[in-house]
Design an enzyme around this catalytic site. Structure first.
Site, PDB file in Angstrom:
ATOM      1  N   THR A  16       0.832  -1.218   0.000  1.00 11.49           N
ATOM      2  CA  THR A  16       0.000   0.000   0.000  1.00 11.49           C
ATOM      3  C   THR A  16       0.865   1.267   0.000  1.00 11.49           C
ATOM      4  O   THR A  16       0.438   2.300  -0.512  1.00 11.49           O
ATOM      5  CB  THR A  16      -0.992   0.043   1.185  1.00 11.49           C
ATOM      6  OG1 THR A  16      -0.287   0.145   2.411  1.00 11.49           O
ATOM      7  CG2 THR A  16      -1.905  -1.166   1.193  1.00 11.49           C
ATOM      8  N   ARG A  30      23.562 -16.169   2.158  1.00 15.38           N
ATOM      9  CA  ARG A  30      22.915 -14.863   2.306  1.00 15.38           C
ATOM     10  C   ARG A  30      23.685 -13.789   1.516  1.00 15.38           C
ATOM     11  O   ARG A  30      23.110 -12.883   0.937  1.00 15.38           O
ATOM     12  CB  ARG A  30      22.903 -14.533   3.809  1.00 15.38           C
ATOM     13  CG  ARG A  30      22.112 -13.331   4.180  1.00 15.38           C
ATOM     14  CD  ARG A  30      20.630 -13.615   4.230  1.00 15.38           C
ATOM     15  NE  ARG A  30      19.941 -12.373   4.509  1.00 15.38           N
ATOM     16  CZ  ARG A  30      18.712 -12.275   4.964  1.00 15.38           C
ATOM     17  NH1 ARG A  30      17.997 -13.356   5.197  1.00 15.38           N
ATOM     18  NH2 ARG A  30      18.173 -11.109   5.183  1.00 15.38           N
ATOM     19  N   MET A  42      10.770  -6.922   3.921  1.00 15.10           N
ATOM     20  CA  MET A  42      11.050  -7.500   5.236  1.00 15.10           C
ATOM     21  C   MET A  42      12.356  -8.300   5.255  1.00 15.10           C
ATOM     22  O   MET A  42      12.439  -9.379   5.829  1.00 15.10           O
ATOM     23  CB  MET A  42       9.866  -8.381   5.680  1.00 15.10           C
ATOM     24  CG  MET A  42       8.551  -7.618   5.774  1.00 15.10           C
ATOM     25  SD  MET A  42       8.583  -6.172   6.882  1.00 15.10           S
ATOM     26  CE  MET A  42       8.428  -6.977   8.475  1.00 15.10           C
ATOM     27  N   VAL A  55      19.325  -6.030   4.237  1.00 15.50           N
ATOM     28  CA  VAL A  55      20.305  -6.175   3.152  1.00 15.50           C
ATOM     29  C   VAL A  55      21.708  -6.244   3.738  1.00 15.50           C
ATOM     30  O   VAL A  55      21.947  -5.896   4.895  1.00 15.50           O
ATOM     31  CB  VAL A  55      20.186  -5.030   2.115  1.00 15.50           C
ATOM     32  CG1 VAL A  55      18.798  -5.015   1.490  1.00 15.50           C
ATOM     33  CG2 VAL A  55      20.557  -3.687   2.731  1.00 15.50           C
ATOM     34  N   ASN A 107      14.139   3.571   3.913  1.00 11.09           N
ATOM     35  CA  ASN A 107      13.222   2.580   4.482  1.00 11.09           C
ATOM     36  C   ASN A 107      12.114   3.298   5.245  1.00 11.09           C
ATOM     37  O   ASN A 107      12.325   4.377   5.803  1.00 11.09           O
ATOM     38  CB  ASN A 107      13.976   1.676   5.457  1.00 11.09           C
ATOM     39  CG  ASN A 107      13.075   0.621   6.089  1.00 11.09           C
ATOM     40  OD1 ASN A 107      12.295  -0.042   5.412  1.00 11.09           O
ATOM     41  ND2 ASN A 107      13.160   0.472   7.397  1.00 11.09           N
ATOM     42  N   THR A 108      10.943   2.676   5.270  1.00 11.90           N
ATOM     43  CA  THR A 108       9.895   3.172   6.152  1.00 11.90           C
ATOM     44  C   THR A 108       9.589   2.108   7.198  1.00 11.90           C
ATOM     45  O   THR A 108       9.490   0.924   6.889  1.00 11.90           O
ATOM     46  CB  THR A 108       8.637   3.614   5.370  1.00 11.90           C
ATOM     47  OG1 THR A 108       7.668   4.059   6.311  1.00 11.90           O
ATOM     48  CG2 THR A 108       8.043   2.511   4.522  1.00 11.90           C
ATOM     49  N   HIS A 109       9.495   2.565   8.452  1.00 10.48           N
ATOM     50  CA  HIS A 109       9.348   1.640   9.588  1.00 10.48           C
ATOM     51  C   HIS A 109       8.142   2.070  10.430  1.00 10.48           C
ATOM     52  O   HIS A 109       7.982   3.256  10.715  1.00 10.48           O
ATOM     53  CB  HIS A 109      10.632   1.672  10.434  1.00 10.48           C
ATOM     54  CG  HIS A 109      10.557   0.759  11.609  1.00 10.48           C
ATOM     55  ND1 HIS A 109      10.686  -0.611  11.495  1.00 10.48           N
ATOM     56  CD2 HIS A 109      10.319   1.008  12.922  1.00 10.48           C
ATOM     57  CE1 HIS A 109      10.544  -1.153  12.687  1.00 10.48           C
ATOM     58  NE2 HIS A 109      10.321  -0.208  13.582  1.00 10.48           N
ATOM     59  N   ASP A 137      21.325   2.033   7.129  1.00 12.25           N
ATOM     60  CA  ASP A 137      22.760   1.785   7.319  1.00 12.25           C
ATOM     61  C   ASP A 137      22.946   0.305   7.656  1.00 12.25           C
ATOM     62  O   ASP A 137      22.037  -0.495   7.438  1.00 12.25           O
ATOM     63  CB  ASP A 137      23.356   2.751   8.359  1.00 12.25           C
ATOM     64  CG  ASP A 137      22.834   2.481   9.766  1.00 12.25           C
ATOM     65  OD1 ASP A 137      22.087   1.493   9.962  1.00 12.25           O
ATOM     66  OD2 ASP A 137      23.179   3.257  10.676  1.00 12.25           O
TER      67      ASP A 137
HETATM   68  C1  GAR Z   1       4.578  -0.774   6.567  1.00  4.64           C
HETATM   69  O1  GAR Z   1       3.861  -0.381   7.714  1.00  4.64           O
HETATM   70  C2  GAR Z   1       6.064  -0.714   6.830  1.00  4.64           C
HETATM   71  O2  GAR Z   1       6.451   0.277   7.718  1.00  4.64           O
HETATM   72  C3  GAR Z   1       6.307  -2.072   7.431  1.00  4.64           C
HETATM   73  O3  GAR Z   1       5.536  -2.940   6.651  1.00  4.64           O
HETATM   74  C4  GAR Z   1       4.360  -2.243   6.238  1.00  4.64           C
HETATM   75  C5  GAR Z   1       4.179  -2.489   4.772  1.00  4.64           C
HETATM   76  O4  GAR Z   1       2.903  -2.122   4.355  1.00  4.64           O
HETATM   77  N1  GAR Z   1       7.699  -2.395   7.426  1.00  4.64           N
HETATM   78  C6  GAR Z   1       8.303  -3.013   8.426  1.00  4.64           C
HETATM   79  O5  GAR Z   1       7.741  -3.431   9.402  1.00  4.64           O
HETATM   80  C7  GAR Z   1       9.795  -3.171   8.235  1.00  4.64           C
HETATM   81  N2  GAR Z   1      10.427  -3.497   9.476  1.00  4.64           N
HETATM   82  P1  GAR Z   1       2.527  -2.128   2.816  1.00  4.64           P
HETATM   83  O6  GAR Z   1       3.047  -3.453   2.216  1.00  4.64           O
HETATM   84  O7  GAR Z   1       1.036  -2.063   2.781  1.00  4.64           O
HETATM   85  O8  GAR Z   1       3.178  -0.944   2.177  1.00  4.64           O
END
Ligand code: GAR
Length: 212
Positions: free
Chosen positions: A22, A77, A102, A105, A119-121, A153
């Site tokens: 999303t 890996r 998930m 790298v 990255n978005t967390h 990083d």
């Molecule tokens: C997001 O909330 C993102 O922050 C998280 O997975 C979701 C993906 O949602 N990422 C992590 O938890 C990474 N550690 P999406 O597939 O609907 O974009």
């Protein structure tokens, strides 16, 4: 596969996903609505670490090239990491965006894309890093949590922070309800940050990210 040409000014984005995509969709929608040149970037490819996910289907539906690089198809890996770096490189990205990717790298990937891998967390880093940011914040009893867009990083969710969004935790929240509210904020934040990085340029000074 040949790299997809884009308008001269637009930055090239490769987006990595592992699930529903999303956040990727939010980027695609914004670029479609605003136009590639005005937004400053275009998604030239979407990569994943697994097949059969909605994130890949979203790209395929709009004709964006996709690739899959699975850990289990590689001996080590490190070999997977190099293969992923090669697959991403083939699309000549200016920025690589991990949007729900998930996997951590490795050295080769960071050697090529360090400083341009975003990255978005789903938590307010440095609190609650790792694969269960939402669950961990809830279990801890945090009253506010949110999302963090940061450069990657060599640690786990430790790179320089670009922007954060805050979400209140409600008494009745479970992991899924809280994650959904975080994702509403997260999608807007990611779209805003990626556009500003692409349009304005940026520099990383230690832990500080300065968008010009
Ligand atoms: C997001 O909330 C993102 O922050 C998280 O997975 C979701 C993906 O949602 N990422 C992590 O938890 C990474 N550690 P999406 O597939 O609907 O974009």
């Amino acid at each position: 596969m040949a790299a997809k040409p884009v308008a001269k000014q637009a930055k090239r984005l490769v987006v990595l996903v592992s699930g529903s995509g999303t956040n990727l969709q939010a980027l695609l929608d914004e670029i479609a609505a605003t136009g590639t040149e005005a937004y400053g970037a275009e998604v030239v490819a979407v990569g994943a670490d697994r097949e059969g996910i909605e994130g890949l289907a979203r790209a395929e539906r709009v004709g964006i090239p996709t690739f899959v690089c699975r850990v289990k198809d590689h001996g080590t890996r490190e070999e997977w990491d190099t293969a992923l770096a090669e697959a991403v490189s083939a699309h000549e990205p200016d920025l690589v965006v991990s949007a729900g990717f998930m996997k951590i790298v490795g050295k080769e990937f960071l050697a090529r894309f360090g400083g341009r891998f975003v990255n978005t967390h789903p938590a307010l880093l440095p609190s609650f890093p790792g694969a269960h940011g939402v669950r961990d914040a809830l279990a801890y009893g945090a009253r506010v949590t949110g999302c963090t867009v940061h450069f990657v990083d060599d640690g786990v969710d430790t790179g320089p922070i670009i922007a954060q969004g805050v979400v209140e935790v409600r008494d009745e929240d479970d992991e899924s309800a809280l994650h959904e509210r975080i994702k509403e904020v997260e999608r807007r934040l990611l779209v805003d940050v990626v556009g500003r990085l692409a349009r304005n340029g940026y520099r990383i000074e230690g832990r500080k990210v300065v968008i010009q």
